[in-house]
Motif scaffolding. Structure first.
Motif, mmCIF file in Angstrom:
data_model
loop_
_atom_site.group_PDB
_atom_site.id
_atom_site.type_symbol
_atom_site.label_atom_id
_atom_site.label_comp_id
_atom_site.label_asym_id
_atom_site.label_seq_id
_atom_site.Cartn_x
_atom_site.Cartn_y
_atom_site.Cartn_z
ATOM 1 N N PHE A 127 0.826 -1.204 0.000
ATOM 2 C CA PHE A 127 0.000 0.000 0.000
ATOM 3 C C PHE A 127 0.863 1.258 0.000
ATOM 4 O O PHE A 127 0.477 2.270 -0.576
ATOM 5 C CB PHE A 127 -0.941 0.006 1.204
ATOM 6 N N ARG A 128 2.006 1.209 0.631
ATOM 7 C CA ARG A 128 2.889 2.390 0.676
ATOM 8 C C ARG A 128 3.200 2.904 -0.718
ATOM 9 O O ARG A 128 3.225 4.113 -0.955
ATOM 10 C CB ARG A 128 4.188 2.038 1.412
ATOM 11 N N GLN B 250 -0.521 3.890 -2.719
ATOM 12 C CA GLN B 250 -1.244 5.099 -2.332
ATOM 13 C C GLN B 250 -0.599 6.379 -2.846
ATOM 14 O O GLN B 250 -1.263 7.386 -3.019
ATOM 15 C CB GLN B 250 -1.431 5.146 -0.810
ATOM 16 N N ILE C 70 -9.209 2.981 4.058
ATOM 17 C CA ILE C 70 -8.057 2.118 4.343
ATOM 18 C C ILE C 70 -8.385 1.009 5.346
ATOM 19 O O ILE C 70 -7.485 0.484 6.009
ATOM 20 C CB ILE C 70 -6.862 2.951 4.851
ATOM 21 N N SER D 275 -0.963 1.585 6.735
ATOM 22 C CA SER D 275 -1.683 2.352 5.706
ATOM 23 C C SER D 275 -2.027 3.744 6.204
ATOM 24 O O SER D 275 -1.909 4.731 5.468
ATOM 25 C CB SER D 275 -2.952 1.611 5.281
#
Length: 419
Positions: free
Chosen positions: A287-288, A291, A304, A321
């Motif tokens: 997710f890093r 996003q 999230i 997240s």
């Protein structure tokens, strides 16, 4: 120069040497191929070739992530940072995804690979980013401080426009700050968007005239056709609406870019489909990394999941997240409002508050936790607010529930194990 490089961190898994595999990825995804090329000159490599900057060894995995890969025994793992020249990619996200992500998963010899992070140079600040973000969401909801308490239309599908409007009136009276269409609700035959807007906006305006509070409502406007999506957007905006639900994976990078450049609405991003990219720990995308793309493209609010969510995601993943969303890429203005969701009823408020750094810059979104409260939706909203007051005051929910029947009823129905 660092300003001229796009750095991508890959978690590489293979039976051979991880550093050699990283070098192969760098070559295959830039100027090289399976054999030497007479046209791959030193000048071309200097300008356009990707280079491995570092490799950090990780403990081996017992089994390969890809099915039918190699011998099936232990495989080597490592995190490799590969730097791509900005001149070879530019700042277009389609180019970024094609070069640094799209072809990587096809490379022979890998037993697993995951994109962990993008370190983007300042040139990517040319993307618009959030139009409203945290501060704009607070302004539009009138919530200057504390969590923005929100709800979802439930049941998700099946309600006619007038039935939805009746539920909206009930939620407005219950005291929510924000209401949204479920992500599955766009413009079905039984509830076309035009009819839903016509039924709901008078309710929003009437409540504002009577109470002075304008509840934010996000309508589902997603479409695979960008022109139709913009017509949906204009329908909402022209009727006085101020927010939209956008299924970002369904409309794609191009659709999001097209929408954001023309948007007058606060864009509430639902990431359904992200799980396809990330649920297997040895594949996909963290997710890093994910996003950052959508934030720079312009999402204002980002769902999230949450603590003890109803879906598969572990609590630690939600916490990461949350902090990813709250970490500026280029400036604090590019942070979207984190939306805590998926089975939230108030019982998770204390742990959410503690594990997100005791911040109140978030939206707390309850569906069944509000609609399913045994004393009704208004009590469901009050119970959530009571839970957040307890979190801020450092009080356990059980202690707070002794004097607050709404919270007590939530604990009794949804679970009394949240302290």
């Amino acid at each position: 120069m660092a300003a001229d490089l796009i750095r991508v961190t890959y978690r590489i898994e293979c039976e051979g040497d991880v550093a050699q595999m990283a070098s192969r990825i760098a070559s295959d995804q830039s100027t090289g191929t399976f054999t030497e090329l007479p046209g791959e000159t030193d000048d071309i490599r200097r300008r356009c070739a990707a280079r491995v900057e570092s490799v950090i060894a990780l403990p081996p995995a017992d089994h390969p992530s890809f099915p039918h890969s190699g011998t099936g025994g232990p495989v080597n793992r490592g995190d490799a940072v590969i730097a791509y020249p900005l001149d070879a990619i530019g700042t277009d996200f389609a180019a970024l995804m094609t070069i640094t992500v799209g072809g990587v998963f096809a490379i022979r010899g890998l037993t697993g690979i995951r994109v962990m992070d993008f370190d983007l140079p300042e040139a990517f600040a040319s993307h618009p980013g959030p139009q409203f973000g945290i501060d704009g969401s607070r302004r539009l909801t009138g919530v200057a401080q504390g969590p923005i308490i929100a709800s979802i239309i439930k049941p998700s599908l099946g309600l006619a426009p007038d039935e939805t409007a009746h539920l909206v009136a009930e939620l407005c009276e219950a005291g929510v700050d924000f209401i949204k269409d479920d992500e599955k609700l766009m413009s079905p035959a039984y509830s076309p968007l035009s009819a839903r807007v016509a039924a709901i906006m008078p309710v929003i305006r009437d409540h504002e005239q009577r109470t002075g509070k304008r509840v934010m409502y996000a309508f589902g406007i997603s479409s695979a056709d960008p022109d139709r999506m913009m017509r949906n957007h204009d329908l909402v905006a022209d009727a006085g609406g101020n927010a939209a639900v956008v299924n970002i994976n369904s409309i794609g990078i191009g659709g999001m870019s097209f929408l954001r450049k023309r948007s007058r609405l606060c864009l509430h991003a639902h990431r359904n489909g992200w799980d396809i990219l990330t649920r297997h720990p040895g594949l996909g995308m963290e997710f890093r990394a994910y996003q950052k793309i959508w934030r720079l493209l312009g999402v204002d609010q980002f769902q999230i999941n949450g603590i003890r969510a109803k879906y598969w995601e572990p609590d630690d993943s939600f916490v990461r997240s949350f902090h990813d969303c709250m970490t500026p890429i280029f400036s604090p203005a590019d942070r979207p409002l984190p939306v805590v969701c998926s089975g939230q009823w108030g019982g998770q408020a204390v742990e959410t508050y503690q594990r997100t750094g005791r911040t109140l810059d978030l939206m707390y979104l309850g569906g069944g936790g509000i609609h399913g409260h045994p004393m009704g939706p208004a009590a469901g909203v009050r119970a959530i607010r009571q839970a957040w007051v307890a979190a801020e005051q450092g009080t356990t929910l059980e202690t707070a529930a002794k004097t607050q029947p709404e919270l007590a009823a939530s604990l009794a129905k949804f679970g009394g194990d949240a302290a």
